[in-house]
Design a protein around this motif. Structure first.
Motif, mmCIF file in Angstrom:
data_model
loop_
_atom_site.group_PDB
_atom_site.id
_atom_site.type_symbol
_atom_site.label_atom_id
_atom_site.label_comp_id
_atom_site.label_asym_id
_atom_site.label_seq_id
_atom_site.Cartn_x
_atom_site.Cartn_y
_atom_site.Cartn_z
ATOM 1 N N PHE A 1 -36.819 44.011 92.091
ATOM 2 C CA PHE A 1 -35.978 44.919 91.306
ATOM 3 C C PHE A 1 -34.501 44.537 91.328
ATOM 4 O O PHE A 1 -33.717 45.092 90.581
ATOM 5 C CB PHE A 1 -36.103 46.349 91.837
ATOM 6 C CG PHE A 1 -37.434 46.975 91.566
ATOM 7 C CD1 PHE A 1 -37.657 47.685 90.404
ATOM 8 C CD2 PHE A 1 -38.476 46.850 92.464
ATOM 9 C CE1 PHE A 1 -38.884 48.259 90.140
ATOM 10 C CE2 PHE A 1 -39.704 47.423 92.208
ATOM 11 C CZ PHE A 1 -39.897 48.127 91.047
ATOM 12 N N LEU A 2 -34.096 43.610 92.191
ATOM 13 C CA LEU A 2 -32.685 43.291 92.367
ATOM 14 C C LEU A 2 -32.206 42.220 91.385
ATOM 15 O O LEU A 2 -32.885 41.224 91.159
ATOM 16 C CB LEU A 2 -32.415 42.810 93.790
ATOM 17 C CG LEU A 2 -32.618 43.836 94.893
ATOM 18 C CD1 LEU A 2 -32.399 43.187 96.245
ATOM 19 C CD2 LEU A 2 -31.703 45.013 94.722
ATOM 20 N N THR A 3 -31.016 42.436 90.844
ATOM 21 C CA THR A 3 -30.366 41.440 89.995
ATOM 22 C C THR A 3 -29.623 40.461 90.902
ATOM 23 O O THR A 3 -29.518 40.701 92.113
ATOM 24 C CB THR A 3 -29.363 42.117 89.034
ATOM 25 O OG1 THR A 3 -28.351 42.742 89.810
ATOM 26 C CG2 THR A 3 -30.034 43.116 88.129
ATOM 27 N N PRO A 4 -29.062 39.388 90.349
ATOM 28 C CA PRO A 4 -28.277 38.469 91.190
ATOM 29 C C PRO A 4 -27.089 39.137 91.890
ATOM 30 O O PRO A 4 -26.624 38.658 92.914
ATOM 31 C CB PRO A 4 -27.790 37.416 90.196
ATOM 32 C CG PRO A 4 -28.802 37.428 89.111
ATOM 33 C CD PRO A 4 -29.274 38.852 89.009
ATOM 34 N N ARG A 5 -26.636 40.271 91.368
ATOM 35 C CA ARG A 5 -25.531 41.006 92.000
ATOM 36 C C ARG A 5 -26.035 42.033 93.008
ATOM 37 O O ARG A 5 -25.284 42.903 93.456
ATOM 38 C CB ARG A 5 -24.698 41.706 90.940
ATOM 39 C CG ARG A 5 -24.008 40.711 90.008
ATOM 40 C CD ARG A 5 -23.206 41.397 88.960
ATOM 41 N NE ARG A 5 -22.141 42.169 89.589
ATOM 42 C CZ ARG A 5 -21.465 43.118 88.973
ATOM 43 N NH1 ARG A 5 -21.738 43.428 87.730
ATOM 44 N NH2 ARG A 5 -20.527 43.772 89.607
ATOM 45 N N ASN A 6 -27.330 41.970 93.355
ATOM 46 C CA ASN A 6 -27.973 42.882 94.323
ATOM 47 C C ASN A 6 -27.910 44.346 93.896
ATOM 48 O O ASN A 6 -27.671 45.233 94.692
ATOM 49 C CB ASN A 6 -27.380 42.718 95.724
ATOM 50 C CG ASN A 6 -27.800 41.418 96.338
ATOM 51 O OD1 ASN A 6 -28.861 40.887 96.015
ATOM 52 N ND2 ASN A 6 -26.976 40.888 97.216
ATOM 53 N N ARG A 7 -28.144 44.588 92.622
ATOM 54 C CA ARG A 7 -28.210 45.959 92.107
ATOM 55 C C ARG A 7 -29.628 46.244 91.655
ATOM 56 O O ARG A 7 -30.279 45.385 91.076
ATOM 57 C CB ARG A 7 -27.241 46.149 90.938
ATOM 58 C CG ARG A 7 -25.813 45.938 91.347
ATOM 59 C CD ARG A 7 -24.870 46.263 90.220
ATOM 60 N NE ARG A 7 -23.712 46.901 90.795
ATOM 61 C CZ ARG A 7 -23.419 48.188 90.677
ATOM 62 N NH1 ARG A 7 -24.176 48.977 89.982
ATOM 63 N NH2 ARG A 7 -22.350 48.680 91.240
ATOM 64 N N MET A 8 -30.086 47.455 91.915
ATOM 65 C CA MET A 8 -31.431 47.867 91.501
ATOM 66 C C MET A 8 -31.441 48.043 89.986
ATOM 67 O O MET A 8 -30.590 48.741 89.442
ATOM 68 C CB MET A 8 -31.805 49.196 92.144
ATOM 69 C CG MET A 8 -31.877 49.164 93.641
ATOM 70 S SD MET A 8 -33.329 48.348 94.227
ATOM 71 C CE MET A 8 -34.544 49.537 93.811
ATOM 72 N N THR A 9 -32.396 47.397 89.307
ATOM 73 C CA THR A 9 -32.491 47.492 87.859
ATOM 74 C C THR A 9 -33.937 47.707 87.455
ATOM 75 O O THR A 9 -34.829 47.040 87.966
ATOM 76 C CB THR A 9 -31.960 46.202 87.194
ATOM 77 O OG1 THR A 9 -30.665 45.933 87.712
ATOM 78 C CG2 THR A 9 -31.858 46.366 85.703
ATOM 79 N N TYR A 10 -34.150 48.660 86.547
ATOM 80 C CA TYR A 10 -35.484 48.990 86.073
ATOM 81 C C TYR A 10 -35.671 48.507 84.645
ATOM 82 O O TYR A 10 -34.720 48.160 83.955
ATOM 83 C CB TYR A 10 -35.726 50.495 86.140
ATOM 84 C CG TYR A 10 -35.632 51.050 87.540
ATOM 85 C CD1 TYR A 10 -36.638 50.799 88.459
ATOM 86 C CD2 TYR A 10 -34.546 51.801 87.944
ATOM 87 C CE1 TYR A 10 -36.561 51.295 89.749
ATOM 88 C CE2 TYR A 10 -34.461 52.296 89.234
ATOM 89 C CZ TYR A 10 -35.468 52.048 90.125
ATOM 90 O OH TYR A 10 -35.393 52.522 91.392
ATOM 91 N N ASN A 11 -36.886 48.553 84.173
ATOM 92 C CA ASN A 11 -37.229 48.199 82.810
ATOM 93 C C ASN A 11 -36.546 49.187 81.861
ATOM 94 O O ASN A 11 -36.426 50.368 82.181
ATOM 95 C CB ASN A 11 -38.746 48.267 82.658
ATOM 96 C CG ASN A 11 -39.227 47.588 81.424
ATOM 97 O OD1 ASN A 11 -38.848 47.965 80.326
ATOM 98 N ND2 ASN A 11 -40.057 46.588 81.598
ATOM 99 N N PRO A 12 -36.100 48.734 80.674
ATOM 100 C CA PRO A 12 -35.436 49.662 79.737
ATOM 101 C C PRO A 12 -36.271 50.892 79.381
ATOM 102 O O PRO A 12 -35.729 51.976 79.172
ATOM 103 C CB PRO A 12 -35.187 48.807 78.494
ATOM 104 C CG PRO A 12 -35.125 47.413 78.994
ATOM 105 C CD PRO A 12 -36.056 47.362 80.177
ATOM 106 N N LEU A 13 -37.595 50.752 79.325
ATOM 107 C CA LEU A 13 -38.445 51.922 79.046
ATOM 108 C C LEU A 13 -38.440 52.910 80.206
ATOM 109 O O LEU A 13 -38.617 54.101 80.013
ATOM 110 C CB LEU A 13 -39.892 51.486 78.802
ATOM 111 C CG LEU A 13 -40.226 50.913 77.446
ATOM 112 C CD1 LEU A 13 -41.694 50.495 77.422
ATOM 113 C CD2 LEU A 13 -39.963 51.911 76.356
ATOM 114 N N CYS A 14 -38.241 52.406 81.409
ATOM 115 C CA CYS A 14 -38.351 53.244 82.610
ATOM 116 C C CYS A 14 -37.018 53.839 83.069
ATOM 117 O O CYS A 14 -37.012 54.702 83.931
ATOM 118 C CB CYS A 14 -38.926 52.425 83.755
ATOM 119 S SG CYS A 14 -40.562 51.756 83.428
#
Length: 62
Positions: A15-28
């Protein structure tokens, strides 16, 4: 914002981006249910999401 421990980073690595932030699917992102999927996943079907344009299956009853 507190940093994540190594254990938590390993658990949430999908779930982590290269900036170490939690990111979910656009639908979710705005969904209230707990079945959120990663931004890396391709959502094939969600039990809570039904598009108005989606063709609904008609079940024949005998």
């Amino acid at each position: 914002m507190p940093r994540m421990s190594k254990k938590r980073k390993l658990e949430w690595q999908f779930f982590l981006t290269p900036r170490n932030r939690m990111t979910y699917n656009p639908l979710c992102r705005k969904c209230a249910h707990g079945c959120k999927q990663s931004f890396r996943a391709v959502v094939l079907g969600c039990p809570y999401y039904l598009s108005k344009r989606a063709k609904r299956k008609v079940h024949d009853t005998l």
